[in-house]
Design an enzyme around this catalytic site. Structure first.
Site, short mmCIF file in Angstrom:
data_model
loop_
_atom_site.label_atom_id
_atom_site.label_comp_id
_atom_site.label_asym_id
_atom_site.label_seq_id
_atom_site.Cartn_x
_atom_site.Cartn_y
_atom_site.Cartn_z
N ARG A 53 4.10 -1.32 -3.49
CA ARG A 53 3.63 -1.07 -2.13
C ARG A 53 2.15 -1.37 -1.93
NH1 ARG A 53 8.01 1.42 -3.03
NH2 ARG A 53 7.05 1.69 -5.06
N THR A 54 1.31 -0.82 -2.80
CA THR A 54 -0.13 -0.89 -2.55
C THR A 54 -0.62 -2.33 -2.61
OG1 THR A 54 -0.24 1.28 -3.61
CG2 THR A 54 -2.33 0.19 -3.11
N LYS A 83 -9.29 -10.07 -23.56
CA LYS A 83 -10.22 -10.57 -24.60
C LYS A 83 -11.36 -9.59 -24.84
CE LYS A 83 -9.79 -14.80 -22.25
NZ LYS A 83 -10.52 -15.91 -21.65
N ARG A 104 -6.75 -1.32 -8.87
CA ARG A 104 -5.95 -0.21 -9.44
C ARG A 104 -6.20 -0.18 -10.93
NH1 ARG A 104 0.16 1.40 -8.17
NH2 ARG A 104 -0.96 2.24 -6.39
N HIS A 132 -5.88 8.43 -5.06
CA HIS A 132 -5.29 7.25 -4.42
C HIS A 132 -5.66 7.35 -2.94
CE1 HIS A 132 -2.75 3.96 -3.50
NE2 HIS A 132 -1.64 4.32 -4.13
N1 CP Z 1 2.66 4.52 -3.33
C1 CP Z 1 2.24 3.64 -4.28
O1 CP Z 1 1.09 3.66 -4.74
O2 CP Z 1 3.20 2.74 -4.64
P1 CP Z 1 2.98 1.54 -5.66
O3 CP Z 1 2.69 2.14 -7.01
O4 CP Z 1 4.25 0.75 -5.63
O5 CP Z 1 1.79 0.75 -5.19
#
Ligand code: CP
Length: 307
Positions: A53-54, A83, A104, A132
């Site tokens: 999603r993100t 590396k 991320r 998040h």
């Molecule tokens: N909600 C969320 O962060 O989903 P993903 O891990 O698929 O990005």
């Protein structure tokens, strides 16, 4: 707004402004209109952990706004991190090519380190069990849209509250609103951390830890279910087994909820909401995922263009 690393950096006024831009983004997408607001801009996505999603909603957001995307999926394996390159050097390199970085990472606190190293805006897409923040933005937008208000709502956060960065970020944002009551429903091995409880108390937000999901479900406006995060249990797989399956949202539970209430989940789910719940109008988690596109369009526009 320069970078986005934690949800508490958004005050109520900023959230309300962002919601206005987000509604405009919804209109653009729904109308199918060609949009060139971010034409000429490039976004780099750097993901050290899996995502559906993100990453895809950020990348779609940039495409919908007329910008372009460069990406290294599975950065641990396919970038020069493999590396031995540091996060800071990776960010300092990527910023030579792009206007905004979406990161991320698997370590709590890494988003702050990366944002401090970056001279372009950096948006955290989740830092390990830390936070998040953009998920919290889309969650709170979803609550406003589905319930019609955020003030005076009762919200149950359920599941892995120790490792769940989405629940942590959402709790911080909810504390900005008036008379919100939070219920924490978690297996013993993954209860909410003390720092969140202290923050809520300090900010006058009522909260309660409870064990009985059925009682809470009948009472709340929002039931926010989360996944038990197997990948965070390291050398304690027995704790994962203790937590997994303890709190399940099924048809019977949802039927006991108020008519106008909603079930949210940041997704992915692995059995903690049963599939037969999906057809209930209170199941809002796929609508919630769609709001991720709109809120990220609004955020990118705000960061790169101002309001
Ligand atoms: N909600 C969320 O962060 O989903 P993903 O891990 O698929 O990005």
């Amino acid at each position: 707004l320069t970078s986005v690393v934690e949800s508490q950096q958004f005050d109520r006024g900023m959230l309300e402004d962002l919601f206005e831009v987000t509604k405009e983004m919804e209109r653009i997408v729904e109308d199918g209109a060609e949009c060139s607001l971010l034409a000429g801009k490039v976004m780099g996505t750097l993901f050290y952990e899996p995502s559906t999603r993100t990453r895809l909603s950020f990348e779609t957001a940039m495409c919908r706004l007329g910008g372009k995307v460069v990406s290294t999926e599975n950065a641990r394996e396919f970038s020069s991190v493999a590396k031995g390159e540091t996060l800071e050097d990776t960010v300092r390199t990527l910023e030579q090519y792009v206007d905004v970085i979406v990161l991320r990472h698997f370590q709590a606190g890494s988003a702050r380190i990366a944002a401090d190293a970056a001279s372009v805006p950096l948006i955290s897409a989740g830092d390990g069990p830390g936070q998040h923040p953009t998920q919290a933005l889309l969650d709170i937008y979803t609550i406003q849209k589905e319930i019609g208000r955020i003030d005076e709502t009762k919200v149950a956060l359920v599941g892995d509250l120790a490792n769940g960065r989405t629940a942590r970020s959402l709790a911080y944002v909810l504390s900005k609103f008036d008379k919100v009551k939070l219920y924490f429903v978690a297996p013993d091995v993954v209860r909410i951390n003390q720092d969140i409880k202290d923050h809520l108390t300090k900010n006058g937000c009522e909260w309660e830890e409870v064990n009985d999901l059925a009682t809470v479900a009948a009472e709340v406006d929002v039931l926010y279910q989360t996944r038990i995060q197997k990948e965070r249990f390291g050398d304690k797989p027995e704790d994962y087994e203790k937590a997994q399956g303890k709190y399940i949202v099924d048809k019977k539970l949802v039927t006991s909820m108020k008519k106008g209430a909603v079930v949210l989940h940041p997704l992915p789910r692995v059995g903690e909401i049963t599939p037969e719940v999906d057809s209930d109008p209170r199941a809002a988690y796929f609508r919630q995922a769609k709001n991720g596109l709109y809120i990220r369009m609004a955020l990118l526009t705000t960061l790169l263009k101002g309001n």
